[in-house]
Design an enzyme around this catalytic site. Sequence first.
Site, PDB file in Angstrom:
ATOM      1  CB  CYS A   1      -1.042   0.148   0.936  1.00 17.75           C
ATOM      2  SG  CYS A   1      -1.696   1.597   1.322  1.00 17.75           S
TER       3      CYS A   1
ATOM      4  CB  CYS B   1       0.291   1.496   3.749  1.00 15.20           C
ATOM      5  SG  CYS B   1      -1.239   1.548   4.548  1.00 15.20           S
TER       6      CYS B   1
END
Length: 103
Positions: free
Chosen positions: A29, A32
């Site tokens: 991600c 993230c």
Amino acid sequence: MVNQVDIKEFDELINGDKKVVCDFFATWCGPCKMLAPVMEQVSESFTDAVFVKVDIDENAELAARYGIMSIPLVAVFEKGEIKAKSLGYMSKSEAEAFLKENL
């Protein structure tokens, strides 16, 4: 410091005496990866809470338990329950404001 924990450590922490700030993430991600250093920085200012991160791919049971469909998701836990959550990337100032309001 934000330590990565597994489901056993997570359950022990959220049921303890301190508030827990958890960054639910995945290694693939992009947002993230951008949030991780922000959480490291703000964890130094909020020393009354425990900061952890949980890889939802390695701990799918936790993602299912809390209905996590999108990441990154930062959740504040108090006495085993989610008190507040924030979805998506946050800048340092946004993260500080979120934590000041919810810790």
